[in-house]
Design a protein around this motif. Structure first.
Motif, mmCIF file in Angstrom:
data_model
loop_
_atom_site.group_PDB
_atom_site.id
_atom_site.type_symbol
_atom_site.label_atom_id
_atom_site.label_comp_id
_atom_site.label_asym_id
_atom_site.label_seq_id
_atom_site.Cartn_x
_atom_site.Cartn_y
_atom_site.Cartn_z
ATOM 1 N N LEU A 69 83.869 72.303 5.999
ATOM 2 C CA LEU A 69 84.360 71.131 6.742
ATOM 3 C C LEU A 69 83.650 69.857 6.310
ATOM 4 O O LEU A 69 84.285 68.819 6.117
ATOM 5 C CB LEU A 69 84.195 71.346 8.245
ATOM 6 N N VAL A 70 82.343 69.926 6.143
ATOM 7 C CA VAL A 70 81.579 68.750 5.703
ATOM 8 C C VAL A 70 82.048 68.310 4.324
ATOM 9 O O VAL A 70 82.259 67.111 4.077
ATOM 10 C CB VAL A 70 80.060 69.047 5.724
ATOM 11 N N VAL A 71 82.235 69.246 3.407
ATOM 12 C CA VAL A 71 82.702 68.910 2.057
ATOM 13 C C VAL A 71 84.094 68.286 2.111
ATOM 14 O O VAL A 71 84.365 67.277 1.446
ATOM 15 C CB VAL A 71 82.679 70.155 1.142
ATOM 16 N N LEU A 72 84.997 68.835 2.894
ATOM 17 C CA LEU A 72 86.352 68.293 3.004
ATOM 18 C C LEU A 72 86.366 66.894 3.616
ATOM 19 O O LEU A 72 87.081 66.005 3.142
ATOM 20 C CB LEU A 72 87.244 69.229 3.817
ATOM 21 N N ALA A 118 80.299 81.191 10.218
ATOM 22 C CA ALA A 118 80.243 79.890 10.894
ATOM 23 C C ALA A 118 79.573 78.840 10.011
ATOM 24 O O ALA A 118 80.036 77.695 9.910
ATOM 25 C CB ALA A 118 79.527 80.023 12.231
ATOM 26 N N VAL A 119 78.487 79.207 9.354
ATOM 27 C CA VAL A 119 77.775 78.284 8.449
ATOM 28 C C VAL A 119 78.665 77.908 7.272
ATOM 29 O O VAL A 119 78.766 76.736 6.897
ATOM 30 C CB VAL A 119 76.438 78.895 7.976
ATOM 31 N N LEU A 120 79.346 78.880 6.681
ATOM 32 C CA LEU A 120 80.236 78.592 5.550
ATOM 33 C C LEU A 120 81.398 77.700 5.965
ATOM 34 O O LEU A 120 81.777 76.779 5.220
ATOM 35 C CB LEU A 120 80.737 79.902 4.935
ATOM 36 N N VAL A 121 81.965 77.928 7.138
ATOM 37 C CA VAL A 121 83.047 77.081 7.639
ATOM 38 C C VAL A 121 82.534 75.660 7.864
ATOM 39 O O VAL A 121 83.198 74.681 7.506
ATOM 40 C CB VAL A 121 83.668 77.674 8.929
#
Length: 171
Positions: free
Chosen positions: A19-22, A12-15
């Motif tokens: 998302l923030v980076v994208l 969940a943290v990696l996703v």
């Protein structure tokens, strides 16, 4: 946290990070206001959410543009006044007409110190700050022509300080 919950939490943290980076890379990014040129709408230190600009032909008058300035590390923010191909006239009282039509500018703090007439080149937009007092030199106004290739985005919302404020004035 149990052993079985740890991998789910990590995923969940990696996703979330992805998302923030994208979003930052392709959709929007924060911009810190560095000058007082957009007072009273935006103050130095305010943070605005800037949508990435992908289509120059979709700019609208009144939007606050975020763009790169040569020889400066930080981007600049100014309001779109004239679009490519338009004729801008500033009268002695600081009022603006675009192609002969008066421009409604409830946000502007005018200065009667400058007047002039400008033709906006086809590959540029004409921008001005809301705080126009002290702009006396016509040469300085030439910096108001922003090339499409330097546009980073459009400031959409002031997100800091609270409350969140829409930056576009509709008229």
């Amino acid at each position: 946290m149990t052993d079985s919950a740890a991998p789910a939490f990590l995923i969940a943290v990696l996703v979330l990070i992805a998302l923030v980076v994208l979003v930052h890379r392709f959709a929007a990014f924060p911009t810190v206001v560095r000058s007082d040129a957009m007072r009273p709408m935006l103050e130095p230190g305010d943070v605005v959410l800037t949508s990435r600009h992908r289509r120059p032909h979709r700019l609208r008058r009144g939007e606050i543009l975020v763009y790169r300035v040569p020889d400066r590390a930080e981007p600049d923010l100014r309001r779109v006044i004239g679009l490519p191909g338009e004729r801008i006239v500033v009268d002695p009282d600081g009022r603006i007409t675009v192609d002969g039509q008066p421009l409604y500018e409830p946000y502007a703090r005018r200065s009667g110190s400058f007047r002039g007439s400008f033709a906006v080149p086809r590959d540029r937009v004409f921008v001005l700050g809301d705080q126009r007092a002290g702009t006396h030199d016509p040469q300085a106004w030439q910096q108001s022509f922003v090339a499409e290739g330097t546009i980073l985005g459009v400031a959409r919302l002031r997100v800091f300080p609270w409350p969140i404020v829409d930056t576009h004035v509709r008229g």
